[in-house]
Design an enzyme around this catalytic site. Structure first.
Site, PDB file in Angstrom:
ATOM      1  N   GLU A 176      14.922 -12.432  88.836  1.00  0.00           N
ATOM      2  CA  GLU A 176      15.365 -11.069  89.164  1.00  0.00           C
ATOM      3  C   GLU A 176      14.350 -10.358  90.054  1.00  0.00           C
ATOM      4  OE1 GLU A 176      14.370 -12.387  86.395  1.00  0.00           O
ATOM      5  OE2 GLU A 176      13.834 -10.936  84.832  1.00  0.00           O
ATOM      6  N   SER A 226       7.702 -20.119  83.030  1.00  0.00           N
ATOM      7  CA  SER A 226       6.499 -20.182  82.197  1.00  0.00           C
ATOM      8  C   SER A 226       6.759 -21.030  80.943  1.00  0.00           C
ATOM      9  CB  SER A 226       6.086 -18.763  81.816  1.00  0.00           C
ATOM     10  OG  SER A 226       7.174 -18.130  81.188  1.00  0.00           O
ATOM     11  N   CYS A 281       2.671 -23.255  90.959  1.00  0.00           N
ATOM     12  CA  CYS A 281       2.457 -24.042  89.735  1.00  0.00           C
ATOM     13  C   CYS A 281       1.540 -25.222  89.996  1.00  0.00           C
ATOM     14  CB  CYS A 281       3.774 -24.537  89.185  1.00  0.00           C
ATOM     15  SG  CYS A 281       4.562 -25.672  90.305  1.00  0.00           S
ATOM     16  N   GLU A 381      -2.970 -19.851  81.696  1.00  0.00           N
ATOM     17  CA  GLU A 381      -2.526 -19.869  83.086  1.00  0.00           C
ATOM     18  C   GLU A 381      -2.662 -18.439  83.630  1.00  0.00           C
ATOM     19  OE1 GLU A 381       1.748 -20.369  83.832  1.00  0.00           O
ATOM     20  OE2 GLU A 381       1.228 -21.509  85.629  1.00  0.00           O
TER      21      GLU A 381
END
Ligand code: NAD
Length: 495
Positions: A176, A226, A281, A381
């Site tokens: 989104e 995630s 990533c 992360e």
């Protein structure tokens, strides 16, 4: 403010849910558009359109499907600067990097153009006397794809070219935060001649995602995002009997052996750590320096970092802003944590002066040395332009560190010793490995996917594994009668 529509059955459709999200231009720091979030009725309508389009698309000859794939590829090649501009305006990455992600996605389209070959079955003549056995690959139905903000074009293209080439119909639920790319690609499919209903875009948040996970007419889910959400997607889809591949987060280490070329290492660390503002990533997040190289390597990295121009991706800059203010603040908070945990902040990006609007979501490249492995900065992360250095005394210590982490997406080793590199590729518990290559994203005819908490499920994206994911196999045993048949035999045929 314009409202980004959904794409259902070959048409742009505005949501009537009354629920909206803001879409920002991160370099301006302003909401420039809104996106309507789908409600249950709209989710049902999208699934119904994809389901209705499936039988005809499945039964279209592979040659005709292939022709449409080729047209999509040609249009993408010709028009990709338009898509790159959309990506930069909503994600913030610089234009050259936006073009780069489209090119990597286009590779998958080009691979999927080989569908007649990739969908071939097998045939064994006379497996038993006068009995032939063969297999055919058929599509699975409506494929749901849920994608993250960081690659609004490439990540969807890891999946939908293969799904469509294999004869499935698709519902893409983009992030989104940057949904316009998905609509642009839907329009391109229409121009390429794809029948209505084969490619649909559903906008929204958790409600739209849950709608796909729980809908009985959705056959498969391909997710990238995630780790906590990937785990949820995997478990919910599996519980609902769907085929699922859920790619999660990462924490990628670069192991630097003392014999490595430190100039190459420094270039690679800076490119892989700060490209796309670290929102990849496969970004390098931790340099594991085998002593005595750390001091000289840090000096070389620091020198290169000073040359990085941070600013609006439409200008001639190297690194853009972060995607939202909230994300920018979260990433910056890790620098504070590092200070509290006793690490040394060598370069601090919090004071960056960017070539862009003052309200942009700016954070400059940051380098932190001597990060304790107990710190959240090492363990979590961060997904931003923050590069950590951990010093170790040996190859074995570095390897143990990498293997003890929760993630297993990518890693790299830098060395001039082929034996050491070979040992590393054998021993490291990570899915994608670079040898003197910092971001080892596999080319399209191989498959993309990590180990451990970086992938839930056993199927990776694209390559032959992608075609396996988006097809199911039937095995047929056939005998055409000849005059010598007959006689009773209640056992299995044996010869
Ligand atoms: P995210 O997990 O927040 O969102 C991913 C998708 O899930 C979006 O479409 C979002 O709308 C949806 N979503 C968010 N919260 C949800 C919820 N509670 N329930 C159901 N759906 C939900 O990820 P992001 O911030 O958009 O992307 C960054 C993350 O993606 C990073 O962790 C990064 O490592 C990961 N990523 C992984 C890979 C890979 O190949 N392993 C590739 C790209 C990005």
């Amino acid at each position: 403010m314009s409202v980004i529509p959904m794409w259902i059955n070959g048409k742009a459709v505005q949501s009537k849910s009354g629920r909206f999200g803001d879409v920002f231009d991160p370099a301006l720091g302003e909401a420039t558009k809104q996106v309507g979030f789908a409600n249950q009725e709209e989710i049902n309508a999208t699934v119904a359109a994809a389901k209705a389009a499936f039988p005809d698309w499945r039964d279209l000859s592979t040659a005709r499907r292939q022709a449409i794939m080729f047209r999509f590829r040609e249009l993408l090649e010709a028009k990709k600067p338009e898509l790159a501009a959309i990506i930069t305006a909503e994600h913030g990455k610089v234009l050259s990097d936006a073009l780069g992600e489209i090119t990597r996605g286009q590779e998958v389209v080009e691979f999927a153009c080989g569908l007649p070959h990739l969908l071939k079955g097998e045939f064994s003549e006379n497996a038993s006397t006068n009995v032939d056995v063969y297999s055919i690959k058929q599509p699975i139905g409506v494929a749901g794809i849920i994608s993250p903000f960081n690659f609004p074009a490439m990540v969807p293209m890891w999946f939908f070219p293969v799904a469509i080439a294999a004869g499935n119909t698709v519902i893409l639920k983009p992030s989104e935060k940057d949904p316009s790319s998905a609509i642009w690609m839907a329009e391109l499919w229409k121009e390429a001649g794809l029948p209505d209903g084969v490619f649909n875009v559903l906008n929204g948040d958790k409600e739209a995602v849950d709608g796909l996970l729980n809908h009985p007419d959705v056959a498969s889910i391909s997710f990238v995002g995630s780790t906590p959400i990937a785990q949820y997607i995997y478990e919910t889809s599996a519980k609902n009997g769907k085929r699922v591949q859920a790619l999660g987060g990462a924490k990628n280490h670069m192991l630097v052996l003392p014999d490595a070329d430190l100039d190459l290492v420094a270039d690679s660390a800076v490119n892989a750590g700060f490209g796309s503002a670290g929102e990849r990533c496969m970004a390098i997040s931790v340099i594991v320096a085998v002593e005595p190289v750390a001091d000289s390597l840090i000096a070389k990295v620091k020198e290169r970092m000073a040359t990085i121009k941070v600013g609006d991706g439409r200008r001639n800059c190297d690194m853009g802003p972060l995607v939202t203010k909230q994300h920018r603040d979260k990433v910056a908070s890790y620098i504070e944590i590092a200070e509290k945990d006793g690490a040394t902040v060598v370069v601090d990006g919090r004071g960056v002066v960017a070539d862009g609007a003052p309200g942009g979501f700016w954070l400059g490249p940051t380098l932190i040395d001597k990060v304790p492995t107990s710190s959240k900065v090492y363990k979590e992360e961060i997904f931003g332009p923050v590069l950590s250095v951990v010093r170790v005394q040996s190859y074995d210590e570095g390897l143990d560190l990498i293997n003890s982490g929760a993630f297993g997406n990518g890693t790299a080793i830098f060395t001039n010793d082929g034996g050491a590199a070979r040992k590393f590729q054998n021993q490291v518990q990570v899915g994608m490995i670079g040898i003197n290559v910092p971001i080892p994203v596999p080319v399209a005819h191989f498959s993309f996917g990590g180990w451990k908490h970086s992938l839930f499920g056993d199927s990776r994206a694209h390559g032959e594994e992608g075609f396996r994911f988006f097809t199911q196999t039937k095995v047929i045993t056939s005998r055409w009668l000849d005059p010598s048949h007959g006689g009773l035999n209640l056992g299995f045929p044996q010869n």
